[in-house]
Design a protein around this motif. Structure first.
Motif, short mmCIF file in Angstrom:
data_model
loop_
_atom_site.label_atom_id
_atom_site.label_comp_id
_atom_site.label_asym_id
_atom_site.label_seq_id
_atom_site.Cartn_x
_atom_site.Cartn_y
_atom_site.Cartn_z
N SER A 222 32.58 34.05 26.28
CA SER A 222 33.72 34.43 25.46
C SER A 222 35.00 34.22 26.27
CB SER A 222 33.62 35.90 25.05
OG SER A 222 33.75 36.76 26.18
N GLU A 223 36.16 34.23 25.59
CA GLU A 223 37.43 34.07 26.29
C GLU A 223 37.65 35.19 27.30
OE1 GLU A 223 40.42 33.80 23.31
OE2 GLU A 223 40.02 31.69 22.88
N GLY A 224 37.25 36.41 26.93
CA GLY A 224 37.40 37.53 27.85
C GLY A 224 36.54 37.38 29.09
N ASP A 225 35.28 36.94 28.90
CA ASP A 225 34.39 36.71 30.04
C ASP A 225 34.93 35.60 30.94
OD1 ASP A 225 32.61 38.68 29.28
OD2 ASP A 225 31.36 37.31 28.11
N ALA A 226 35.48 34.56 30.33
CA ALA A 226 36.04 33.46 31.11
C ALA A 226 37.22 33.92 31.94
CB ALA A 226 36.46 32.33 30.17
N ALA A 227 38.06 34.79 31.38
CA ALA A 227 39.19 35.32 32.13
C ALA A 227 38.72 36.19 33.29
CB ALA A 227 40.10 36.13 31.20
N ARG A 228 37.66 36.95 33.06
CA ARG A 228 37.13 37.80 34.13
C ARG A 228 36.51 36.97 35.26
NH1 ARG A 228 36.44 41.35 29.73
NH2 ARG A 228 34.56 40.32 28.98
N LEU A 229 36.11 35.73 34.95
CA LEU A 229 35.56 34.85 35.97
C LEU A 229 36.57 34.58 37.08
CD1 LEU A 229 33.32 32.86 36.94
CD2 LEU A 229 34.40 31.13 35.48
N THR A 230 37.85 34.49 36.72
CA THR A 230 38.89 34.17 37.70
C THR A 230 39.18 35.32 38.65
OG1 THR A 230 40.64 34.86 36.18
CG2 THR A 230 39.98 32.55 36.11
N ILE A 231 38.68 36.52 38.35
CA ILE A 231 38.90 37.66 39.25
C ILE A 231 38.29 37.39 40.62
CG2 ILE A 231 38.38 40.11 39.62
CD1 ILE A 231 38.59 40.55 36.65
N ALA A 232 37.19 36.62 40.65
CA ALA A 232 36.57 36.29 41.94
C ALA A 232 37.55 35.55 42.83
CB ALA A 232 35.32 35.44 41.71
N GLY A 233 38.37 34.67 42.23
CA GLY A 233 39.36 33.94 43.01
C GLY A 233 40.44 34.84 43.56
N THR A 234 40.92 35.78 42.76
CA THR A 234 41.99 36.67 43.23
C THR A 234 41.47 37.65 44.28
OG1 THR A 234 41.57 38.17 41.36
CG2 THR A 234 43.27 36.50 41.08
N LEU A 235 40.21 38.06 44.18
CA LEU A 235 39.63 38.90 45.23
C LEU A 235 39.50 38.10 46.53
CD1 LEU A 235 36.87 40.87 43.27
CD2 LEU A 235 39.10 41.70 44.05
N GLY A 236 39.20 36.81 46.40
CA GLY A 236 39.18 35.95 47.58
C GLY A 236 40.56 35.84 48.21
N ALA A 237 41.61 35.77 47.36
CA ALA A 237 42.98 35.73 47.88
C ALA A 237 43.32 37.02 48.63
CB ALA A 237 43.95 35.52 46.72
N LEU A 238 42.83 38.14 48.12
CA LEU A 238 43.04 39.42 48.79
C LEU A 238 42.42 39.40 50.19
CD1 LEU A 238 43.65 42.47 49.01
CD2 LEU A 238 41.56 42.89 47.69
N CYS A 239 41.18 38.94 50.29
CA CYS A 239 40.51 38.88 51.59
C CYS A 239 41.20 37.89 52.53
CB CYS A 239 39.04 38.49 51.40
SG CYS A 239 38.06 39.69 50.48
N GLY A 240 41.63 36.75 51.98
CA GLY A 240 42.31 35.74 52.79
C GLY A 240 43.63 36.23 53.33
N ALA A 241 44.38 36.98 52.52
CA ALA A 241 45.67 37.51 52.97
C ALA A 241 45.48 38.52 54.09
CB ALA A 241 46.41 38.15 51.79
N LEU A 242 44.48 39.38 53.95
CA LEU A 242 44.22 40.37 54.99
C LEU A 242 43.79 39.68 56.30
CD1 LEU A 242 42.29 43.06 52.91
CD2 LEU A 242 44.66 43.17 53.70
#
Length: 281
Positions: A222-242
């Motif tokens: 679904s569109e909602g599930d697809a949007a939630r897929l990108t959260i993995a990328g932003t969590l990776g950005a969080l780890c990379g920034a730290l």
């Protein structure tokens, strides 16, 4: 579909251009004015993206990506005005990781729930525009360039460049705007940074754009599930920034540049792996 397919490439071009120009724009505008401009133009870009036709989608996305590239320069200047040079990297990593990766993850979750509720695709960018304009108003009224401006600490006595504890001199300290532009245009490291950021933007933007589309078209998400897929990328950005922030404080000289190049390379390698897995079925 045609418009969506060109967004990552166009966005990468304007992001790379913003990366080059933010070097001297942030220096001459200062932290507060630079951050205000980022939020104002970021909000304008998302507003055009949400309310316009096909052409406005591309223009709005380009403006938003150009503004996003300037976030780094403005936030770096702001962090330098509030934090001692020796701890600048880790503080900036925490602030940018939480504000960028952490808040983006929360917003993506909210966006996915909006899509599940049938709000429509224009709802999330309109919410983004409102948040951009809100932060712009807060920046204009409450944010200051340095802690000394609000009495949190006394101005440090002037120390000659190279003295113990003194921050390194900025190459643009005594330059005019024209000289700054010329210096950046002739700098091999500046262009290498632009190319690295442009390549990473292609990988990042491509993953965030095509990943959800692939999930919907090929996996039946679904569109909602697809949007939630990108959260993995932003969590990776969080780890990379730290990680990048702490590495910046631990490394010195060329070590900082090497660490940044290594982190960018990880992102590009992940994009190549994505394509390889897709090609393998």
């Amino acid at each position: 579909p045609m418009v969506v397919s060109v967004l990552p490439g166009v966005g990468a071009i304007f992001y790379a251009a913003g990366k080059l120009s933010q070097i001297f724009v942030s220096h001459f505008l200062g932290a507060t004015h630079g951050l205000f401009g980022v939020m104002l133009f970021g909000g304008l870009g998302m507003l055009l993206f949400a309310l316009g036709d096909s052409a406005m989608l591309v223009i709005g996305w380009s403006v938003a990506q150009f503004a996003a590239a300037h976030t780094w320069g403005a936030c770096t200047r702001l962090s330098a005005g509030w934090v001692d040079h020796a701890h600048h990297g880790r503080v900036f990593g925490v602030v940018f990781g939480v504000a960028g990766g952490g808040s983006s993850s929360v917003l993506l979750l909210v966006y996915s729930l909006m899509l599940d509720a049938g709000v429509g695709w224009r709802g999330p960018p309109l919410l983004s525009a409102g948040l951009f304009f809100t932060v712009a108003a807060i920046t204009a009224t409450a944010v200051r360039d340095a802690a000394t401006e609000v009495g949190f600490r006394a101005p440090l006595p002037a120390r000659p460049a190279g003295a113990e504890g003194a921050p390194p001199p900025h190459p643009l300290d005594d330059a005019t705007l024209r000289a700054a532009v010329s210096s950046c245009a002739k700098s091999g490291r500046a262009w290498l940074t632009v190319l690295a950021c442009g390549g990473y933007a292609v990988a990042w933007g491509g993953s965030l754009t095509y990943g959800p589309l692939y999930a919907v078209a090929q996996l039946g998400a679904s569109e909602g599930d697809a949007a939630r897929l990108t959260i993995a990328g932003t969590l990776g950005a969080l780890c990379g920034a730290l990680a990048g922030g702490f590495l910046r404080d631990a490394a010195r000289g060329r070590g900082v540049f090497a660490c940044a190049l290594a982190i960018k390379s990880v992102g590009l390698a992940a994009a190549v792996l994505w394509l390889a897995l897709d090609g393998g079925g």
